[in-house]
Design a protein around this motif. Structure first.
Motif, mmCIF file in Angstrom:
data_model
loop_
_atom_site.group_PDB
_atom_site.id
_atom_site.type_symbol
_atom_site.label_atom_id
_atom_site.label_comp_id
_atom_site.label_asym_id
_atom_site.label_seq_id
_atom_site.Cartn_x
_atom_site.Cartn_y
_atom_site.Cartn_z
ATOM 1 N N ILE A 79 54.706 33.390 -5.540
ATOM 2 C CA ILE A 79 54.462 34.816 -5.736
ATOM 3 C C ILE A 79 53.117 35.157 -5.100
ATOM 4 C CG2 ILE A 79 53.980 36.577 -7.483
ATOM 5 C CD1 ILE A 79 55.825 34.990 -9.350
ATOM 6 N N VAL A 80 53.077 36.235 -4.359
ATOM 7 C CA VAL A 80 51.826 36.667 -3.721
ATOM 8 C C VAL A 80 51.222 37.801 -4.545
ATOM 9 C CG1 VAL A 80 50.769 37.631 -1.650
ATOM 10 C CG2 VAL A 80 52.617 35.956 -1.445
ATOM 11 N N ALA A 81 49.934 37.644 -4.877
ATOM 12 C CA ALA A 81 49.242 38.660 -5.672
ATOM 13 C C ALA A 81 47.836 38.860 -5.112
ATOM 14 C CB ALA A 81 49.177 38.231 -7.136
ATOM 15 N N ALA A 134 37.332 36.072 -2.153
ATOM 16 C CA ALA A 134 36.793 37.352 -2.601
ATOM 17 C C ALA A 134 37.860 38.155 -3.335
ATOM 18 C CB ALA A 134 36.283 38.145 -1.402
ATOM 19 N N PRO A 135 37.438 39.035 -4.241
ATOM 20 C CA PRO A 135 38.400 39.923 -4.891
ATOM 21 C C PRO A 135 39.193 40.699 -3.843
ATOM 22 C CG PRO A 135 36.267 40.059 -5.970
ATOM 23 C CD PRO A 135 36.056 39.241 -4.729
ATOM 24 N N GLY A 136 40.474 40.874 -4.096
ATOM 25 C CA GLY A 136 41.350 41.565 -3.163
ATOM 26 C C GLY A 136 42.072 40.643 -2.207
ATOM 27 N N THR A 137 41.633 39.363 -2.136
ATOM 28 C CA THR A 137 42.312 38.393 -1.273
ATOM 29 C C THR A 137 43.737 38.164 -1.769
ATOM 30 O OG1 THR A 137 40.220 37.264 -0.846
ATOM 31 C CG2 THR A 137 42.242 36.045 -0.373
ATOM 32 N N LEU A 138 44.682 38.070 -0.841
ATOM 33 C CA LEU A 138 46.054 37.732 -1.216
ATOM 34 C C LEU A 138 46.132 36.238 -1.497
ATOM 35 C CD1 LEU A 138 48.163 39.842 1.325
ATOM 36 C CD2 LEU A 138 47.707 40.329 -1.084
ATOM 37 N N VAL A 139 46.633 35.887 -2.667
ATOM 38 C CA VAL A 139 46.706 34.483 -3.073
ATOM 39 C C VAL A 139 48.131 34.137 -3.491
ATOM 40 C CG1 VAL A 139 44.295 34.291 -3.773
ATOM 41 C CG2 VAL A 139 45.993 35.140 -5.411
#
Length: 410
Positions: free
Chosen positions: A330-332, A393-398
């Motif tokens: 899952i990408v978030a 960093a915040p906002g990176t797709l993980v």
């Protein structure tokens, strides 16, 4: 200890999937197949609908009879009537219930609310069109249509179509049967027993029972043994004699004085396929092929390491053994900064939530140490911090992997 290597996580996965032994196929009643993987295509034995039937309570008639026409009501057709209804001719209408067979000659069904009734006479109040409110035979699927291909996992939502197609039994891959060995003389299985100095509650055993059931496995045997190779070997051999498909152990896989799992396996003639992977937690994870070909996973004993090891190493093996493709994460979007050593793939306890903006966000939880299990009461996913990247960093797709199949709950 010789032959110890460190592989990347992706290298380890390739070894694990390549070594997977296919599980046998069995035939089970449809109602017992939820969660299992099809071992053969499922083809419809009949069409759905099997005959033209009404989608409304109303009147079956000919669309050529325009609005305002007075029609003679010839009878009533109920769902489940086993006799063929009489044909409808010009100037006639038959009262019909939802699901009932549409009579020959009728090409539309007019809802009750668009009509008036005067005894045996029907008055149409609106213009009508041919084909309205009729479910045509075979409009959902036809006899011989492929409903689900081999390799599909059956869910509760798939059962209605198969049942309607006349499928009473399905050929599926049998559930994996596992054995679970917890090692450590400090472990106390009885939750009500008082603890002596140096003893701890066994969390590995209850976790093994819970996680194997969550991922569709049957846990056939479970043992707790002390820190000696003889007890471990005896427990392992007993499980193998009982016919289980795979053994998972926790603890005693590192390089300390009481880490005996590898040496016992080698003495039994097992082939060590991997030992020590560049991950955190769970670096000492071990995967071996036993002399008869059955797989063995040795997971580190710290609770979070055990949990990550099962989810990210054992589950990929189980998927391959059941004929399923590699799992797609899952990408978030990362909700907070995450830091990790650059030389390791780090799996972080995380919480996935759908934000007010409709975007899935992943939040790393406090307490990432492998001994800390309180965060596991709040996590629903493992967040992948990739090797070679120190800070995200915040906002990176993980990429994230649900901790259990029911991760959307709670």
């Amino acid at each position: 200890m010789t032959g110890v290597t460190k592989l990347s996580y992706m290298e380890a996965l390739q070894i694990i999937r390549a070594a997977a032994r296919s599980l046998p196929a069995i035939t089970v009643p449809l109602g017992q197949a939820t969660g299992l993987v099809l071992a053969a295509d499922v083809v419809a034995l009949n069409a759905n609908p099997m005959f033209d039937n009404s989608a409304m309570d109303g009147f079956a008639l000919r669309a050529a009879d325009a609005a305002g026409t007075r029609l003679t009501i010839t009878g009533t057709i109920a769902a489940g009537d086993t006799t063929t209804p009489a044909p409808v001719r010009a100037g006639e209408a038959a009262a019909i219930m939802t699901g009932a067979r549409v009579p020959e000659g009728a090409d539309t069904v007019v809802p009750v609310e668009d009509t008036e009734r005067d005894g045996a006479t029907l008055i149409l109040k609106a213009l009508i069109e041919a084909g309205r409110h009729i479910r045509k035979a075979g409009s959902d699927f036809k006899e011989g249509d492929l409903l689900m291909p081999i390799g599909s996992r059956l869910a509760a939502s798939t059962i209605p179509a198969l049942a309607a197609a006349g499928i009473g039994k399905v050929q599926v891959i049998r559930r994996p049967v596992l054995g679970w060995i917890s090692t450590g003389r400090e472990l106390v299985d009885d939750p009500d027993a008082p603890l002596a100095p140096g003893q701890i509650r066994n969390s590995s055993g209850p976790y093994g029972a819970a996680i194997t059931a969550a991922f569709g496995c049957d846990l056939a045997a479970q043992r707790t043994v002390g820190d000696d190779g003889d007890s471990f070997r005896a427990a392992l051999e007993a499980m193998l004699e009982a016919g289980i498909d795979m053994v998972v152990s926790t603890g005693a896989v590192s390089v300390g004085q009481f880490d005996f799992v590898r040496s016992v396996l080698e003495a039994m003639g097992a082939e060590i396929l991997l030992h020590r992977v560049k991950v955190r937690p769970g670096k000492p994870v071990l995967f071996a092929r036993l002399p008869d070909g059955r797989p063995f996973f040795g997971l580190p004993g710290n609770p979070a390491s055990t949990a990550m090891g099962f989810r990210m190493f054992v589950v990929p093996y189980l998927r391959a053994a059941m004929g399923l493709p590699a799992e797609v994460p899952i990408v978030a979007r990362l909700a907070a900064e995450a830091a990790a050593p650059e030389g390791l793939t780090v799996f972080l306890k995380a919480r996935l939530r759908l934000g007010a903006d409709g975007v899935l966000a992943a939040t790393p939880l406090a307490g990432q140490e492998s001994y800390k299990i309180a965060p596991m009461t709040r996590m629903n996913a493992w967040l992948v911090h990739p090797e070679g990247c120190a800070t995200l960093a915040p906002g990176t797709l993980v990429s994230c992997y649900p901790a259990t199949p029911d991760w959307l709950t709670g």
